[in-house]
Design a protein around this motif. Structure first.
Motif, PDB file in Angstrom:
ATOM      1  N   PRO A 219       0.803  -1.230   0.000  1.00 51.00           N
ATOM      2  CA  PRO A 219       0.000   0.000   0.000  1.00 51.00           C
ATOM      3  C   PRO A 219       0.835   1.279   0.000  1.00 51.00           C
ATOM      4  CG  PRO A 219      -0.915  -1.580   1.554  1.00 51.00           C
ATOM      5  CD  PRO A 219       0.419  -2.131   1.101  1.00 51.00           C
TER       6      PRO A 219
ATOM      7  N   VAL B  54      -4.585  -4.027   7.663  1.00 51.50           N
ATOM      8  CA  VAL B  54      -5.366  -3.777   6.440  1.00 51.50           C
ATOM      9  C   VAL B  54      -6.694  -4.511   6.488  1.00 51.50           C
ATOM     10  CG1 VAL B  54      -3.419  -3.295   4.955  1.00 51.50           C
ATOM     11  CG2 VAL B  54      -4.237  -5.651   5.147  1.00 51.50           C
TER      12      VAL B  54
ATOM     13  N   CYS C 257      -5.525  -9.803  -2.663  1.00 47.28           N
ATOM     14  CA  CYS C 257      -5.245  -8.375  -2.747  1.00 47.28           C
ATOM     15  C   CYS C 257      -5.340  -7.971  -4.217  1.00 47.28           C
ATOM     16  CB  CYS C 257      -3.846  -8.089  -2.211  1.00 47.28           C
ATOM     17  SG  CYS C 257      -3.348  -6.370  -2.325  1.00 47.28           S
TER      18      CYS C 257
ATOM     19  N   THR D 236      -4.624  -5.333  -7.108  1.00 44.58           N
ATOM     20  CA  THR D 236      -3.749  -4.212  -7.427  1.00 44.58           C
ATOM     21  C   THR D 236      -4.199  -3.612  -8.758  1.00 44.58           C
ATOM     22  OG1 THR D 236      -2.169  -5.673  -8.527  1.00 44.58           O
ATOM     23  CG2 THR D 236      -1.744  -5.146  -6.210  1.00 44.58           C
ATOM     24  N   THR D 237      -4.080  -2.306  -8.857  1.00 41.99           N
ATOM     25  CA  THR D 237      -4.413  -1.610 -10.097  1.00 41.99           C
ATOM     26  C   THR D 237      -3.186  -0.813 -10.531  1.00 41.99           C
ATOM     27  OG1 THR D 237      -6.715  -1.424  -9.394  1.00 41.99           O
ATOM     28  CG2 THR D 237      -6.015  -0.010 -11.204  1.00 41.99           C
TER      29      THR D 237
ATOM     30  N   ASN E 116      -3.669   1.618  -7.054  1.00 41.09           N
ATOM     31  CA  ASN E 116      -4.587   1.204  -5.996  1.00 41.09           C
ATOM     32  C   ASN E 116      -4.209  -0.188  -5.493  1.00 41.09           C
ATOM     33  OD1 ASN E 116      -6.789   1.483  -4.264  1.00 41.09           O
ATOM     34  ND2 ASN E 116      -8.238   0.622  -5.713  1.00 41.09           N
ATOM     35  N   VAL E 117      -4.394  -0.380  -4.187  1.00 36.20           N
ATOM     36  CA  VAL E 117      -4.216  -1.682  -3.539  1.00 36.20           C
ATOM     37  C   VAL E 117      -5.423  -1.873  -2.645  1.00 36.20           C
ATOM     38  CG1 VAL E 117      -2.829  -2.999  -1.886  1.00 36.20           C
ATOM     39  CG2 VAL E 117      -1.696  -1.561  -3.592  1.00 36.20           C
ATOM     40  N   ARG E 118      -6.113  -2.994  -2.840  1.00 35.98           N
ATOM     41  CA  ARG E 118      -7.303  -3.250  -2.034  1.00 35.98           C
ATOM     42  C   ARG E 118      -7.299  -4.710  -1.593  1.00 35.98           C
ATOM     43  NH1 ARG E 118     -13.303  -3.932  -3.678  1.00 35.98           N
ATOM     44  NH2 ARG E 118     -12.291  -4.551  -5.590  1.00 35.98           N
ATOM     45  N   PHE E 119      -7.262  -4.936  -0.283  1.00 39.84           N
ATOM     46  CA  PHE E 119      -7.321  -6.293   0.250  1.00 39.84           C
ATOM     47  C   PHE E 119      -8.769  -6.757   0.217  1.00 39.84           C
ATOM     48  CE2 PHE E 119      -3.211  -4.977   1.570  1.00 39.84           C
ATOM     49  CZ  PHE E 119      -2.459  -6.137   1.572  1.00 39.84           C
ATOM     50  N   ARG E 120      -8.966  -7.983  -0.270  1.00 38.76           N
ATOM     51  CA  ARG E 120     -10.302  -8.563  -0.419  1.00 38.76           C
ATOM     52  C   ARG E 120     -10.307  -9.920   0.263  1.00 38.76           C
ATOM     53  NH1 ARG E 120     -11.574  -8.749  -6.617  1.00 38.76           N
ATOM     54  NH2 ARG E 120     -13.393  -9.753  -5.722  1.00 38.76           N
TER      55      ARG E 120
ATOM     56  N   GLN F  47      -5.845  -4.461 -13.806  1.00 39.51           N
ATOM     57  CA  GLN F  47      -6.056  -5.004 -12.468  1.00 39.51           C
ATOM     58  C   GLN F  47      -5.555  -6.446 -12.393  1.00 39.51           C
ATOM     59  OE1 GLN F  47     -10.309  -4.233 -12.054  1.00 39.51           O
ATOM     60  NE2 GLN F  47      -9.802  -2.570 -10.655  1.00 39.51           N
TER      61      GLN F  47
END
Length: 162
Positions: A11, A162, A125, A127-128, A116-120, A148
């Motif tokens: 992140p 996170v 995770c 990443t964009t 962008n970094v988004r943990f799901r 992505q």
């Protein structure tokens, strides 16, 4: 940029250029192999004499999808590897534009900016990246994309904050 990073560091890289790949030469043999694999033998890709005579490009050009397909190679070449990653998945594109043709014999490289970094869930995770594929000695890029990918990892490796 380090060759390897941790999930916890990821992140902190948002907004940064995380890599520029080595140059890749797009020669006629590569274009022909791609045409064979995809059954796309349009003359602007596979017939140098006709492309020189009948197209505005002065010769053959690479398929746009050939350029797109090389994004993975460019990514592997320059984007840091996440230590905890067990598998990477191509999730797709938010945007993809083929800006300029890549002429046979040209060299291209990818430039990657993590946006962008988004943990799901417990073990993924997303990443964009904003990606630009540059053509050597050309002002306009071959393509731009918002790409992505998903990093899978063992849930025990998920950073706590996170």
């Amino acid at each position: 940029m380090p060759r390897e990073i941790s999930l916890a560091e990821l992140p902190g890289l948002v907004g940064q250029d995380v890599g520029v790949s080595q140059w890749i030469t797009i020669d006629q043999a590569m274009i022909d192999a791609f045409a064979h694999a995809t059954h796309d033998h349009q003359f602007i890709h596979t017939d140098p004499e006709r492309a020189k005579a009948e197209s505005p490009y002065g010769g053959t050009i690479a398929h746009g999808f050939l350029t797109v397909s090389l994004l993975s190679t460019m990514n592997y070449d320059c984007v840091p590897v996440v230590r905890e990653q067990t598998m990477g998945i191509n999730y797709g594109f938010e945007a993809l534009r083929l800006i300029s043709p890549v002429r046979s014999g040209a060299r291209i490289r990818g430039r990657f900016t993590l946006t962008n970094v988004r943990f799901r869930g417990a073990a993924m995770c997303m990443t964009t990246y904003d990606v630009t594929v540059e053509i050597e000695n050309e002002q306009k890029p071959a393509l731009t994309a918002t790409w992505q990918t998903i990093i899978q990892f063992d849930p025990k490796d998920r950073p706590e904050d996170v």
